[in-house]
Motif scaffolding. Structure first.
Motif, PDB file in Angstrom:
ATOM      1  N   ALA A   1     -32.345  10.953 -23.530  1.00 26.33           N
ATOM      2  CA  ALA A   1     -31.397  11.035 -24.680  1.00 26.33           C
ATOM      3  C   ALA A   1     -29.985  11.442 -24.293  1.00 26.33           C
ATOM      4  CB  ALA A   1     -31.972  12.098 -25.605  1.00 26.33           C
ATOM      5  N   ASP A   2     -29.926  12.433 -23.054  1.00 24.27           N
ATOM      6  CA  ASP A   2     -28.556  12.778 -22.822  1.00 24.27           C
ATOM      7  C   ASP A   2     -27.839  11.545 -22.035  1.00 24.27           C
ATOM      8  OD1 ASP A   2     -26.577  14.664 -22.072  1.00 24.27           O
ATOM      9  OD2 ASP A   2     -27.197  14.961 -20.011  1.00 24.27           O
ATOM     10  N   THR A   3     -28.379  10.825 -21.366  1.00 25.72           N
ATOM     11  CA  THR A   3     -27.990   9.781 -20.747  1.00 25.72           C
ATOM     12  C   THR A   3     -27.213   8.746 -21.564  1.00 25.72           C
ATOM     13  OG1 THR A   3     -29.249   9.810 -18.740  1.00 25.72           O
ATOM     14  CG2 THR A   3     -28.303   7.502 -19.055  1.00 25.72           C
ATOM     15  N   LEU A   4     -28.150   8.152 -22.777  1.00 23.89           N
ATOM     16  CA  LEU A   4     -27.562   7.282 -23.834  1.00 23.89           C
ATOM     17  C   LEU A   4     -26.680   7.925 -24.614  1.00 23.89           C
ATOM     18  CD1 LEU A   4     -29.629   5.535 -22.673  1.00 23.89           C
ATOM     19  CD2 LEU A   4     -30.140   4.704 -24.732  1.00 23.89           C
ATOM     20  N   PHE A   5     -27.189   9.074 -25.298  1.00 25.32           N
ATOM     21  CA  PHE A   5     -26.136   9.851 -26.519  1.00 25.32           C
ATOM     22  C   PHE A   5     -25.253  10.676 -26.066  1.00 25.32           C
ATOM     23  CE2 PHE A   5     -30.665   9.299 -28.406  1.00 25.32           C
ATOM     24  CZ  PHE A   5     -30.553   7.785 -28.555  1.00 25.32           C
ATOM     25  N   GLY A   6     -25.164  11.235 -24.738  1.00 22.93           N
ATOM     26  CA  GLY A   6     -24.371  12.001 -24.700  1.00 22.93           C
ATOM     27  C   GLY A   6     -24.590  13.491 -25.138  1.00 22.93           C
ATOM     28  N   HIS A   7     -23.778  14.489 -24.755  1.00 21.60           N
ATOM     29  CA  HIS A   7     -24.011  15.826 -25.290  1.00 21.60           C
ATOM     30  C   HIS A   7     -22.490  16.398 -25.702  1.00 21.60           C
ATOM     31  CE1 HIS A   7     -23.564  16.785 -21.136  1.00 21.60           C
ATOM     32  NE2 HIS A   7     -22.952  17.562 -21.462  1.00 21.60           N
ATOM     33  N   HIS A   8     -22.745  17.492 -26.711  1.00 25.30           N
ATOM     34  CA  HIS A   8     -21.555  18.457 -26.744  1.00 25.30           C
ATOM     35  C   HIS A   8     -21.467  19.682 -25.915  1.00 25.30           C
ATOM     36  CE1 HIS A   8     -19.899  17.051 -31.105  1.00 25.30           C
ATOM     37  NE2 HIS A   8     -20.146  15.931 -30.425  1.00 25.30           N
ATOM     38  N   ARG A   9     -20.630  20.299 -25.754  1.00 29.79           N
ATOM     39  CA  ARG A   9     -20.677  21.496 -24.903  1.00 29.79           C
ATOM     40  C   ARG A   9     -21.465  22.442 -25.654  1.00 29.79           C
ATOM     41  NH1 ARG A   9     -15.166  25.119 -23.749  1.00 29.79           N
ATOM     42  NH2 ARG A   9     -16.147  26.737 -22.442  1.00 29.79           N
ATOM     43  N   GLY A  10     -22.341  23.111 -24.743  1.00 25.95           N
ATOM     44  CA  GLY A  10     -23.171  24.129 -25.256  1.00 25.95           C
ATOM     45  C   GLY A  10     -24.514  23.669 -25.936  1.00 25.95           C
ATOM     46  N   ALA A  11     -24.701  22.235 -25.759  1.00 27.86           N
ATOM     47  CA  ALA A  11     -25.996  21.718 -26.412  1.00 27.86           C
ATOM     48  C   ALA A  11     -27.082  22.146 -25.641  1.00 27.86           C
ATOM     49  CB  ALA A  11     -25.843  20.259 -26.091  1.00 27.86           C
ATOM     50  N   PHE A  12     -27.071  22.572 -24.203  1.00 28.53           N
ATOM     51  CA  PHE A  12     -28.352  23.134 -23.684  1.00 28.53           C
ATOM     52  C   PHE A  12     -27.458  23.899 -22.283  1.00 28.53           C
ATOM     53  CE2 PHE A  12     -27.430  18.582 -22.565  1.00 28.53           C
ATOM     54  CZ  PHE A  12     -27.154  18.597 -21.126  1.00 28.53           C
ATOM     55  N   THR A  13     -28.493  24.572 -21.586  1.00 28.53           N
ATOM     56  CA  THR A  13     -28.018  25.611 -20.467  1.00 28.53           C
ATOM     57  C   THR A  13     -27.384  24.394 -19.385  1.00 28.53           C
ATOM     58  OG1 THR A  13     -29.923  27.169 -20.911  1.00 28.53           O
ATOM     59  CG2 THR A  13     -28.777  26.889 -18.837  1.00 28.53           C
ATOM     60  N   GLY A  14     -26.221  24.812 -19.138  1.00 32.41           N
ATOM     61  CA  GLY A  14     -25.576  24.118 -18.003  1.00 32.41           C
ATOM     62  C   GLY A  14     -24.639  22.995 -18.646  1.00 32.41           C
ATOM     63  N   ALA A  15     -24.537  22.598 -19.964  1.00 29.19           N
ATOM     64  CA  ALA A  15     -23.661  21.904 -20.634  1.00 29.19           C
ATOM     65  C   ALA A  15     -22.115  22.491 -20.774  1.00 29.19           C
ATOM     66  CB  ALA A  15     -24.221  21.493 -21.857  1.00 29.19           C
ATOM     67  N   ASP A  16     -21.553  22.654 -19.728  1.00 31.93           N
ATOM     68  CA  ASP A  16     -20.409  23.326 -19.775  1.00 31.93           C
ATOM     69  C   ASP A  16     -19.138  22.708 -20.420  1.00 31.93           C
ATOM     70  OD1 ASP A  16     -21.632  25.475 -18.303  1.00 31.93           O
ATOM     71  OD2 ASP A  16     -21.000  24.449 -16.482  1.00 31.93           O
ATOM     72  N   ARG A  17     -19.487  21.184 -20.428  1.00 24.95           N
ATOM     73  CA  ARG A  17     -18.535  20.442 -21.187  1.00 24.95           C
ATOM     74  C   ARG A  17     -18.954  19.504 -21.976  1.00 24.95           C
ATOM     75  NH1 ARG A  17     -14.998  18.156 -15.998  1.00 24.95           N
ATOM     76  NH2 ARG A  17     -16.768  17.207 -14.917  1.00 24.95           N
ATOM     77  N   ALA A  18     -18.375  18.732 -22.835  1.00 20.02           N
ATOM     78  CA  ALA A  18     -18.811  17.602 -23.395  1.00 20.02           C
ATOM     79  C   ALA A  18     -18.977  16.506 -22.630  1.00 20.02           C
ATOM     80  CB  ALA A  18     -18.289  17.078 -24.580  1.00 20.02           C
ATOM     81  N   ARG A  19     -19.865  15.630 -22.820  1.00 26.06           N
ATOM     82  CA  ARG A  19     -19.936  14.155 -22.076  1.00 26.06           C
ATOM     83  C   ARG A  19     -20.295  13.067 -22.960  1.00 26.06           C
ATOM     84  NH1 ARG A  19     -23.523  10.929 -19.493  1.00 26.06           N
ATOM     85  NH2 ARG A  19     -25.437  12.088 -19.995  1.00 26.06           N
ATOM     86  N   ALA A  20     -19.654  12.016 -22.758  1.00 21.24           N
ATOM     87  CA  ALA A  20     -19.914  10.790 -23.566  1.00 21.24           C
ATOM     88  C   ALA A  20     -21.072  10.158 -22.862  1.00 21.24           C
ATOM     89  CB  ALA A  20     -18.649   9.822 -23.604  1.00 21.24           C
ATOM     90  N   GLY A  21     -22.042   9.733 -23.807  1.00 16.89           N
ATOM     91  CA  GLY A  21     -23.201   8.915 -23.255  1.00 16.89           C
ATOM     92  C   GLY A  21     -22.929   7.491 -23.155  1.00 16.89           C
ATOM     93  N   MET A  22     -23.914   6.692 -22.537  1.00 19.76           N
ATOM     94  CA  MET A  22     -23.747   5.395 -21.900  1.00 19.76           C
ATOM     95  C   MET A  22     -23.446   4.426 -23.428  1.00 19.76           C
ATOM     96  SD  MET A  22     -23.712   5.471 -18.684  1.00 19.76           S
ATOM     97  CE  MET A  22     -24.548   5.906 -17.304  1.00 19.76           C
ATOM     98  N   ILE A  23     -23.950   4.938 -24.384  1.00 21.77           N
ATOM     99  CA  ILE A  23     -23.664   3.947 -25.630  1.00 21.77           C
ATOM    100  C   ILE A  23     -22.121   3.954 -25.915  1.00 21.77           C
ATOM    101  CG2 ILE A  23     -23.982   3.807 -28.094  1.00 21.77           C
ATOM    102  CD1 ILE A  23     -26.609   5.135 -27.659  1.00 21.77           C
ATOM    103  N   GLU A  24     -21.338   5.313 -25.919  1.00 20.52           N
ATOM    104  CA  GLU A  24     -20.267   5.422 -26.113  1.00 20.52           C
ATOM    105  C   GLU A  24     -19.200   4.939 -25.121  1.00 20.52           C
ATOM    106  OE1 GLU A  24     -16.735   9.020 -27.139  1.00 20.52           O
ATOM    107  OE2 GLU A  24     -18.880   9.236 -27.203  1.00 20.52           O
ATOM    108  N   GLN A  25     -19.785   4.625 -24.074  1.00 17.11           N
ATOM    109  CA  GLN A  25     -18.978   3.975 -22.774  1.00 17.11           C
ATOM    110  C   GLN A  25     -19.240   2.527 -22.848  1.00 17.11           C
ATOM    111  OE1 GLN A  25     -19.943   5.734 -18.695  1.00 17.11           O
ATOM    112  NE2 GLN A  25     -20.429   7.712 -19.587  1.00 17.11           N
TER     113      GLN A  25
END
Length: 469
Positions: free
Chosen positions: A221-245
């Motif tokens: 899920a994280d690889t494809l969809f990406g995440h927002h900052r604070g979505a889980f422990t260690g998610a210090d910044r937002a990251r675009a998923g492969m779908i968005e890339q």
């Protein structure tokens, strides 16, 4: 006209004398990624619009001034039988609905019914029209045996007819946005096919590849969809998923047969809804990439055994290609051998060597369980060990289970060294036959090819010398 993202490949014409309904329907369709839309509020302009624009599907209001939906439907089916039509009415009139279906309408909907049912019906009609157009295109290409963009397949070294059929099929479906399922054994070149699909579509965005084997549900899920900052422990910044890339391009999911059940559900929803939620977000994003998947597994059997979701399987196999293994493309062996030798020589800074005459014959009788990838590895290994003008047979003999030395690997061994004097012609012939049978491990057909004679001629020689086992 709305031309933001031209899906489907043909235009969808919305016809209704009520402009507010047209705007509302257009917005609803855009949310589903259906953007190649035309609008018409005057029924008298419909036929001219169809003649002028690349229309593949028409949505007709039943009751309109000047020309009714039924009248237009009859004219469309008479003059443009390949165009699909859906009737939309303000009233639920069974008799009228039945008559419209008889006239050739794909479906009949009432405006006041749920929007989801209407949108779903339109999506199904688009899919049906796409399949119909693709079938017509495939028939045309197969009958004329043409490739319109052979340069797209330049990286795939082949002269095999079954591969050419695959290329023709891929050209026929190039305009579709539906998923493509690539099947074939490991090493046949499924990623090369995926790259060809990407180039055929003329996508402006990149091709992004993800091997999903071994990914657990959270990582998937994280690889494809990406995440927002604070979505889980260690998610210090937002990251675009492969779908968005991959937006505007192609998302290639390799080894899809290894996807976990939980991840299969997420992928199914992505394909059905054309939207996804980055981890930690409550706002959906649109899928703007074409999905191409590949597997070496038998998904049909796996879904029957419960290891793969049936609904996802049928969603993925809308377009499916099977890449034949190398053992069914033996005519490609000389081409691939020459290609990999040149590639290896350039990479290793060596001259392309001379090939032993028996090498092509030996390779033609090998099953290649690792397919093209295995052949490439063998050639590169042989080239790395290569020292003289003649390519060593050692690597290939080991792969074939033949560990004994061949004559060109021992150039200092005198020919017929076991004789004090030269043997007679008959003795020399018997020795050559024996050597050919040894190298062919008792396979008379292969031994005959090594000797350059027919198998019946070899059998006759063996009988005469008493060497037939």
């Amino acid at each position: 006209m709305i031309t933001n993202n031209r899906y489907p490949s043909f235009g969808v014409l919305l016809v209704d004398d009520e402009a507010p309904f047209l705007r509302s329907l257009s917005i609803a369709l855009e949310r589903q990624g259906i953007n190649h839309l035309y609008r018409c509020t005057d029924s008298r302009e419909v036929m001219a619009t169809i003649a002028r624009e690349p229309i593949g599907l028409v949505l007709l209001d039943l009751t309109m001034p000047h020309l009714s939906g039924e009248e237009l439907l009859a004219r469309i089916k008479e003059e443009h039988p390949d165009i699909g039509a859906i009737i939309i009415s303000g009233l639920n009139q069974l008799e009228t609905a039945v008559n419209c279906i008889r006239l050739g309408a794909y479906d009949y909907f009432v405006k006041t019914m749920e929007e989801d049912r209407l949108i779903g019906g339109i999506r199904r009609a688009i899919q049906t029209q796409e399949m119909s157009q693709e079938n017509q295109e495939m028939r045309r290409r197969f009958l004329t045996d043409t490739l319109e963009k052979p340069e797209v397949f330049a990286d795939i070294v082949t002269q095999d007819k079954s591969m050419r059929s695959v290329f023709q099929y891929l050209e026929a479906i190039s305009a579709s946005r539906q998923p493509v399922l690539i099947c074939g054994e490991s090493g046949v070149g499924k990623e090369l096919i995926a790259r060809a699909i990407h180039r055929l579509g003329g996508a402006e965005g990149p091709m992004v590849s993800v091997n999903v084997a071994g990914l657990d549900d959270n990582v998937f899920a994280d690889t494809l969809f990406g995440h927002h900052r604070g979505a889980f422990t260690g998610a210090d910044r937002a990251r675009a998923g492969m779908i968005e890339q991959a937006a505007g391009g192609t998302l290639f999911l390799d080894e899809i047969g290894d996807l976990s059940q939980a991840s299969q559900v997420k992928l199914l929803r992505l394909l059905q809804e054309s939207e996804y939620y980055p981890l930690g977000s409550d706002r959906p994003k649109r899928l703007r990439a074409r999905i191409v998947v590949a597997t070496h597994q038998d998904l049909a059997r796996k879904q029957q055994d419960g290891g793969f979701r049936k609904d996802l399987y049928y969603r993925l196999r809308i377009h499916q290609v099977e890449i034949p293994p190398l053992r069914r493309r033996r005519g490609d062996l000389p081409l691939l051998l020459a290609h990999f030798l040149a590639e290896a020589a350039e990479e290793l800074g060596k001259a392309v060597p001379t090939l032993p005459k028996e090498l092509p014959v030996l390779l033609a009788n090998y099953e290649f369980p690792g397919n093209v990838r295995e052949l490439r590895a063998l050639v590169f290994d042989a080239m790395s060990r290569h020292r003289s003008h003649m390519l060593s047979m050692e690597v290939f003999r080991q792969a074939l289970g033949q560990d004994g030395p061949t004559q060109q690997d021992e150039p200092d061994q005198p020919l017929f060294g076991q004789f004090d004097t030269l043997p007679t012609l008959q003795q020399a012939g018997e020795l050559l036959v024996a050597e050919a049978m040894r190298r062919a491990q008792g396979n008379q057909s292969l031994a005959a090819r090594l000797l350059g004679i027919s198998q019946p001629a070899l059998s006759k020689r063996l009988k005469k010398s008493g060497g037939e086992g």
